[in-house]
Design a protein around this motif. Structure first.
Motif, PDB file in Angstrom:
ATOM      1  N   UNK A 179       0.865  -1.654   0.140  1.00 17.84           N
ATOM      2  CA  UNK A 179       0.237  -0.265   0.348  1.00 17.84           C
ATOM      3  C   UNK A 179       0.732   1.431  -0.293  1.00 17.84           C
ATOM      4  N   UNK A 180       1.692   1.019   0.808  1.00 19.68           N
ATOM      5  CA  UNK A 180       3.013   2.503   1.113  1.00 19.68           C
ATOM      6  C   UNK A 180       3.318   2.884  -0.726  1.00 19.68           C
ATOM      7  N   UNK A 181       3.931   1.130  -1.342  1.00 21.53           N
ATOM      8  CA  UNK A 181       4.673   1.767  -2.784  1.00 21.53           C
ATOM      9  C   UNK A 181       3.638   2.203  -3.965  1.00 21.53           C
ATOM     10  N   UNK A 182       2.459   1.585  -3.860  1.00 22.03           N
ATOM     11  CA  UNK A 182       1.499   1.627  -4.399  1.00 22.03           C
ATOM     12  C   UNK A 182       0.861   3.656  -4.217  1.00 22.03           C
ATOM     13  N   UNK A 183       1.353   4.125  -3.137  1.00 16.92           N
ATOM     14  CA  UNK A 183       0.289   5.277  -2.690  1.00 16.92           C
ATOM     15  C   UNK A 183       1.656   6.668  -2.788  1.00 16.92           C
ATOM     16  N   UNK A 184       2.896   6.148  -2.925  1.00 17.68           N
ATOM     17  CA  UNK A 184       4.595   6.584  -3.365  1.00 17.68           C
ATOM     18  C   UNK A 184       4.518   6.833  -4.894  1.00 17.68           C
ATOM     19  N   UNK A 185       4.375   5.310  -5.470  1.00 16.90           N
ATOM     20  CA  UNK A 185       4.420   5.652  -6.635  1.00 16.90           C
ATOM     21  C   UNK A 185       3.367   6.403  -7.636  1.00 16.90           C
ATOM     22  N   UNK A 186       1.714   6.422  -7.075  1.00 19.11           N
ATOM     23  CA  UNK A 186       0.702   7.281  -7.236  1.00 19.11           C
ATOM     24  C   UNK A 186       0.885   9.033  -7.439  1.00 19.11           C
ATOM     25  N   UNK A 187       1.687   9.109  -6.188  1.00 18.50           N
ATOM     26  CA  UNK A 187       2.360  10.599  -6.161  1.00 18.50           C
ATOM     27  C   UNK A 187       2.998  10.987  -6.984  1.00 18.50           C
ATOM     28  N   UNK A 188       3.902   9.894  -7.297  1.00 11.90           N
ATOM     29  CA  UNK A 188       5.368  10.551  -8.133  1.00 11.90           C
ATOM     30  C   UNK A 188       4.933  10.072  -9.573  1.00 11.90           C
ATOM     31  N   UNK A 189       3.672   9.541 -10.284  1.00 14.80           N
ATOM     32  CA  UNK A 189       3.772   9.560 -11.373  1.00 14.80           C
ATOM     33  C   UNK A 189       2.854  10.605 -11.434  1.00 14.80           C
ATOM     34  N   UNK A 190       2.594  11.311 -11.465  1.00 18.10           N
ATOM     35  CA  UNK A 190       1.886  12.693 -11.602  1.00 18.10           C
ATOM     36  C   UNK A 190       2.353  13.724 -10.428  1.00 18.10           C
ATOM     37  N   UNK A 191       3.349  14.079 -10.426  1.00 23.91           N
ATOM     38  CA  UNK A 191       4.641  15.021 -10.171  1.00 23.91           C
ATOM     39  C   UNK A 191       5.941  14.827 -10.915  1.00 23.91           C
ATOM     40  N   UNK A 192       6.038  16.391 -11.655  1.00 21.59           N
ATOM     41  CA  UNK A 192       7.319  16.936 -11.539  1.00 21.59           C
ATOM     42  C   UNK A 192       8.077  17.149 -10.741  1.00 21.59           C
ATOM     43  N   UNK A 193       9.555  16.599 -10.674  1.00 19.20           N
ATOM     44  CA  UNK A 193      10.560  15.600 -12.072  1.00 19.20           C
ATOM     45  C   UNK A 193      10.093  15.050 -11.961  1.00 19.20           C
ATOM     46  N   UNK A 194       8.933  13.733 -11.343  1.00 19.14           N
ATOM     47  CA  UNK A 194       9.518  12.672 -11.275  1.00 19.14           C
ATOM     48  C   UNK A 194       9.377  12.095 -12.183  1.00 19.14           C
ATOM     49  N   UNK A 195       7.524  11.887 -12.283  1.00 14.14           N
ATOM     50  CA  UNK A 195       7.214  11.357 -13.489  1.00 14.14           C
ATOM     51  C   UNK A 195       8.244  11.491 -14.559  1.00 14.14           C
ATOM     52  N   UNK A 196       8.522  12.373 -14.888  1.00 12.14           N
ATOM     53  CA  UNK A 196       9.326  12.876 -16.771  1.00 12.14           C
ATOM     54  C   UNK A 196      10.009  11.988 -16.653  1.00 12.14           C
ATOM     55  N   UNK A 197      10.964  11.364 -15.218  1.00 13.15           N
ATOM     56  CA  UNK A 197      11.720  10.033 -15.682  1.00 13.15           C
ATOM     57  C   UNK A 197      12.005   8.599 -15.382  1.00 13.15           C
ATOM     58  N   UNK A 198       9.926   8.063 -15.439  1.00 19.31           N
ATOM     59  CA  UNK A 198       9.968   7.016 -14.987  1.00 19.31           C
ATOM     60  C   UNK A 198      10.197   5.885 -16.105  1.00 19.31           C
ATOM     61  N   UNK A 199       9.348   4.740 -15.765  1.00 20.14           N
ATOM     62  CA  UNK A 199      10.330   4.210 -16.814  1.00 20.14           C
ATOM     63  C   UNK A 199       9.358   3.466 -18.325  1.00 20.14           C
ATOM     64  N   UNK A 200       7.922   4.045 -17.623  1.00 17.12           N
ATOM     65  CA  UNK A 200       6.620   4.104 -18.141  1.00 17.12           C
ATOM     66  C   UNK A 200       6.109   5.437 -18.448  1.00 17.12           C
ATOM     67  N   UNK A 201       5.701   5.303 -19.097  1.00 17.41           N
ATOM     68  CA  UNK A 201       4.994   6.683 -19.268  1.00 17.41           C
ATOM     69  C   UNK A 201       3.190   6.211 -19.872  1.00 17.41           C
ATOM     70  N   UNK A 202       2.438   6.936 -18.930  1.00 16.74           N
ATOM     71  CA  UNK A 202       0.789   6.561 -19.207  1.00 16.74           C
ATOM     72  C   UNK A 202       0.229   7.853 -20.278  1.00 16.74           C
ATOM     73  N   UNK A 203      -0.135   8.543 -21.172  1.00 17.89           N
ATOM     74  CA  UNK A 203      -0.776   9.026 -22.046  1.00 17.89           C
ATOM     75  C   UNK A 203      -2.589   8.865 -21.822  1.00 17.89           C
ATOM     76  N   UNK A 204      -3.193  10.177 -22.063  1.00  9.96           N
ATOM     77  CA  UNK A 204      -4.262   9.952 -21.998  1.00  9.96           C
ATOM     78  C   UNK A 204      -4.993  10.914 -22.970  1.00  9.96           C
ATOM     79  N   UNK A 205      -5.240  10.641 -24.408  1.00 12.30           N
ATOM     80  CA  UNK A 205      -5.739  11.659 -25.272  1.00 12.30           C
ATOM     81  C   UNK A 205      -7.430  11.416 -25.102  1.00 12.30           C
ATOM     82  N   UNK A 206      -7.994  12.544 -25.647  1.00  9.79           N
ATOM     83  CA  UNK A 206      -9.272  13.024 -26.243  1.00  9.79           C
ATOM     84  C   UNK A 206      -9.577  13.147 -27.219  1.00  9.79           C
ATOM     85  N   UNK A 207     -11.048  12.595 -27.875  1.00  8.24           N
ATOM     86  CA  UNK A 207     -11.226  12.734 -29.442  1.00  8.24           C
ATOM     87  C   UNK A 207     -11.741  13.508 -29.235  1.00  8.24           C
ATOM     88  N   UNK A 208     -11.557  14.595 -30.611  1.00 12.98           N
ATOM     89  CA  UNK A 208     -11.391  15.560 -30.735  1.00 12.98           C
ATOM     90  C   UNK A 208     -13.459  15.607 -31.981  1.00 12.98           C
TER      91      UNK A 208
END
Length: 222
Positions: free
Chosen positions: A193-222
């Motif tokens: 639980x602690x690991x997931x909380x930290x990863x979730x926070x880092x995954x949406x916070x600069x500069x940490x998310x920029x050096x993540x192993x993977x990128x999760x990108x969400x696009x919206x169809x116009x």
């Protein structure tokens, strides 16, 4: 990543709406099954027979209502145009697939065509902007040097590609910021639980998310 995807779906669509979901390259079906459990109509496309068998086994253990909401099709990721009409889905997942195909831009264009107006596309890709990171952390200096020269998808290129196919980037996250070198069973359950909380926070916070192993990108169809 499931938290990130849920956040985007909840923020994009009315509460209670049953969505039409396509999972391109669904693998073992973890995300597809999670969305079927949430009440959505899910179609998974996968070519690997072993992964299909695993997904079917997992699905077989679910209640009838969930089994009826999930369909599994054996096929290649690029075959979506053969199976489905344009605009057939509200959400399209394409996770861990782009790095395995010869023409990723063509696949993305096909994925975008499957989206209804206002639909959400969710991509999970290797972070080309941090290709040297894993090898460098492990002390593999030759691998790290090679990573600097790796021509793979990064945030800038993917942002441009999504805009070009009519599904501009809406949000992005990092995945596996601190845990890329941790084996799947290497984390005690008491720390999960602690690991997931930290990863979730880092995954949406600069500069940490920029050096993540993977990128999760969400696009919206116009």
């Amino acid at each position: 990543m499931a938290r990130q995807l849920e956040e985007q779906i909840v923020g994009r669509f009315p509460v209670g709406r049953r969505l039409r979901v396509l999972d391109v390259g669904m693998g073992r079906g973890a995300q597809a099954l999670r969305l079927a459990r949430a009440g959505h109509q899910v179609t998974g496309v996968e070519h690997d027979a072993a992964m299909i068998a695993t997904a079917r086994e997992s699905l077989a253990g679910e209640p009838e209502g969930i089994r009826e909401r999930m369909r599994i099709i054996e096929g290649q990721a690029g075959d979506t145009g053969v199976h489905f009409l344009p605009g057939s889905f509200d959400v399209v997942l394409c996770h861990g697939v782009l790095m395995q195909v010869e023409e990723p831009d063509a696949l993305l264009a096909g994925v975008a065509r499957m989206l209804a107006p206002g639909g959400l596309v969710s991509l999970l890709v290797r972070n080309g902007d941090a290709a040297a990171m894993r090898a460098g952390v492990a002390g593999d200096w030759a691998g790290a040097l090679a990573g600097f020269c790796t021509a793979t998808y990064g945030l800038k290129r993917l942002t441009s590609t999504l805009a070009g196919i009519g599904a501009p980037l809406h949000a992005w996250y990092g995945v596996r910021v601190f845990t890329d070198t941790v084996v799947d069973d290497g984390v005690p359950s008491s720390d999960l639980d602690a690991l997931l909380t930290v990863e979730d926070r880092a995954g949406r916070t600069d500069p940490y998310r920029g050096v993540a192993s993977l990128l999760h990108l969400c696009g919206v169809r116009g």
